[in-house]
Write an enzyme that holds these catalytic residues in place. Sequence first.
Site, PDB file in Angstrom:
ATOM      1  CE  LYS A 118      41.606  39.262  86.582  1.00 28.18           C
ATOM      2  NZ  LYS A 118      41.570  38.661  87.917  1.00 28.18           N
ATOM      3  CD  GLU A 202      50.616  42.497  82.651  1.00 31.09           C
ATOM      4  OE1 GLU A 202      49.736  42.677  83.484  1.00 31.09           O
ATOM      5  OE2 GLU A 202      51.259  41.430  82.560  1.00 31.09           O
ATOM      6  CG  HIS A 236      46.104  28.909  81.271  1.00 32.14           C
ATOM      7  ND1 HIS A 236      47.114  29.776  81.633  1.00 32.14           N
ATOM      8  CD2 HIS A 236      45.958  29.053  79.929  1.00 32.14           C
ATOM      9  CE1 HIS A 236      47.537  30.423  80.557  1.00 32.14           C
ATOM     10  NE2 HIS A 236      46.858  29.990  79.504  1.00 32.14           N
ATOM     11  NE  ARG A 293      40.054  29.786  93.163  1.00 33.05           N
ATOM     12  CZ  ARG A 293      40.670  30.380  92.142  1.00 33.05           C
ATOM     13  NH1 ARG A 293      40.225  31.553  91.701  1.00 33.05           N
ATOM     14  NH2 ARG A 293      41.720  29.843  91.572  1.00 33.05           N
TER      15      ARG A 293
HETATM   16  C1  MV4 Z   1      51.840  36.691  81.874  1.00 32.66           C
HETATM   17  C2  MV4 Z   1      52.853  35.841  81.404  1.00 32.66           C
HETATM   18  C3  MV4 Z   1      54.037  36.409  80.993  1.00 32.66           C
HETATM   19  N1  MV4 Z   1      54.190  37.757  81.025  1.00 32.66           N
HETATM   20  N2  MV4 Z   1      52.041  38.023  81.893  1.00 32.66           N
HETATM   21  C4  MV4 Z   1      48.447  33.373  82.369  1.00 32.66           C
HETATM   22  C5  MV4 Z   1      47.151  33.419  83.091  1.00 32.66           C
HETATM   23  C6  MV4 Z   1      47.045  34.749  83.699  1.00 32.66           C
HETATM   24  N3  MV4 Z   1      46.730  34.611  85.084  1.00 32.66           N
HETATM   25  C7  MV4 Z   1      48.350  35.425  83.479  1.00 32.66           C
HETATM   26  N4  MV4 Z   1      49.164  34.559  82.691  1.00 32.66           N
HETATM   27  C8  MV4 Z   1      50.401  34.910  82.267  1.00 32.66           C
HETATM   28  N5  MV4 Z   1      50.663  36.241  82.304  1.00 32.66           N
HETATM   29  C9  MV4 Z   1      53.191  38.526  81.463  1.00 32.66           C
HETATM   30  N6  MV4 Z   1      53.343  39.852  81.468  1.00 32.66           N
HETATM   31  C10 MV4 Z   1      52.607  34.461  81.392  1.00 32.66           C
HETATM   32  C11 MV4 Z   1      51.363  33.996  81.807  1.00 32.66           C
HETATM   33  C12 MV4 Z   1      51.182  32.576  81.735  1.00 32.66           C
HETATM   34  C13 MV4 Z   1      51.039  31.812  82.900  1.00 32.66           C
HETATM   35  C14 MV4 Z   1      51.041  32.373  84.157  1.00 32.66           C
HETATM   36  C15 MV4 Z   1      50.883  31.604  85.279  1.00 32.66           C
HETATM   37  C16 MV4 Z   1      50.741  30.228  85.156  1.00 32.66           C
HETATM   38  C17 MV4 Z   1      50.731  29.646  83.929  1.00 32.66           C
HETATM   39  C18 MV4 Z   1      50.874  30.418  82.781  1.00 32.66           C
HETATM   40  C19 MV4 Z   1      50.874  29.811  81.533  1.00 32.66           C
HETATM   41  C20 MV4 Z   1      51.013  30.567  80.411  1.00 32.66           C
HETATM   42  C21 MV4 Z   1      51.159  31.951  80.512  1.00 32.66           C
END
Ligand code: MV4
Length: 500
Positions: A118, A202, A236, A293
Amino acid sequence: MTPITRVLVANRGEIALRIIRACHEEGLEAVAVYSSADRLSPHVRAADFAVELGDAPPAESYLHIPRLLDAARRTGAQAVHPGYGFLAERAAFAEAVEQAGLVFIGPPSAAIRAMGDKTEARRRMRAAGVPVVPGADEAITDPTVARRLAGEMGYPVMVKAAAGGGGKGMRVVRAEEDLDAALATAGSEALKAFGDASVYIEKFIERPRHVEIQILADAERAVHLGERECSVQRRHQKVVEEAPSMAVDAALRERMGAAAVAAAAAVGYRSAGTCEFLLAADGSFFFLEMNTRIQVEHPVTELVYGVDLVREQLRIARGLPMRVPAGPLAPHGWAIECRITSEDPSNGFLPSTGRLTYLRVPAGPGVRWDSGVEVGNDVTLHYDSMIAKLIVWGQDRDEALRRMVRALDELVIVGVASNQAFQRRLVTDDAFRAGQIDIQFLDRRPDLAEAKPDAALTTAAAIAAALSEDAARHSRKPAVGESDAAHSAWLARARAEGLR
Ligand code: MV4
């Protein structure tokens, strides 16, 4: 290079069947693989050849690289499609496939590897001009540095696993005094989940939407096929996806699409891929990660862009140009997907198990049912809990939503609990219908998990029970469901009464 005529599908369930169908439409033969638990699965019968891999645990079957490569060699397949999950995003698998002289139907292993790390992905994206969440591009090695960085970007911040994705090893920190503890727990969680304790920080984006852009790239060019709205998720796991998104207009779509195409170009991407973005309430968007994917929710894009993404993956792997017009593409109509799972909302969404004894599949105009199970199959705990994807298309969102309700009303599943009624409550919910969704929507709405009392259903059940009881009383035959021993006693009694 030998031409591809036969494809090994290194997966199971609905996606294996989906890929086999695409192979057949492309004039290719398909080789299914299966675990001992999946002998009766539809994907096995749909394929031209099938190879049993081993026992039900994935490590003995769908994750067993030597057995998969051996199956390809023995059946003469020239290419391997990994589907999603299992080995789909393991760069080492893509490499092993290529080492065996086979074509991996997906991106180059270098692209998988670059996007899997990442912090590496963040550096590459920033260099390519793709907006990333404000934060650090290097793993944290010193808590003092973390405190300084967090202070500069301002709280709340998020601590994330560098090897992560999908929400593991992630912590929100709202004040400096909680930072050290978050670094420690995220790090140990990351070590446990990914074998790598590296974390980075972040700026935390409050209440964003999760909007992702589909891309497709062949040897000549990369294009985007618009967005999917994926905010409605639980722990998720996406629950409902749609295309387009109510939050995205044509101008934003082109900006996000251009960012996704730049992301793909930056890592030499080929095949189908998806860039995940957080879309903030103010319209700003930030690259999160790239899924290298085909994704579960790809059908909603197919329905509004008129493109078969899996067939295009097959064409690209064969060195053919993708059949997507060069001009600007626009979505046509609206598509919605409900994931039908064996999770029981009235029981804390615990996955239930059982044998499917009856299934009425929704059909009719604008309805697509992508499933890998049929009557007689067992739903077990060996694999994920998705029974099917119910996908609908409509001229607009309202028509798509009505069609989804109609299709959910046609659906009957007997033998295993499901989230069907939950999905119906969700797609008829006022806030959902108004598009008032973000990634926390389901967290705010525990009420959707509760069955609503239904007066008509209660009356129908009472009538059915009365009729059944009456029929049993009048019958000279034994009631169904008695044990064998009781059965003969009932039979004797019934005969005696019948002679009276
Ligand atoms: C975040 C965020 C808020 N702010 N990054 C969750 C899984 C991973 N792919 C990244 N994720 C998140 N990153 C920042 N800087 C909130 C999430 C997140 C989220 C993102 C997409 C779909 C569902 C989620 C559920 C909880 C938190």
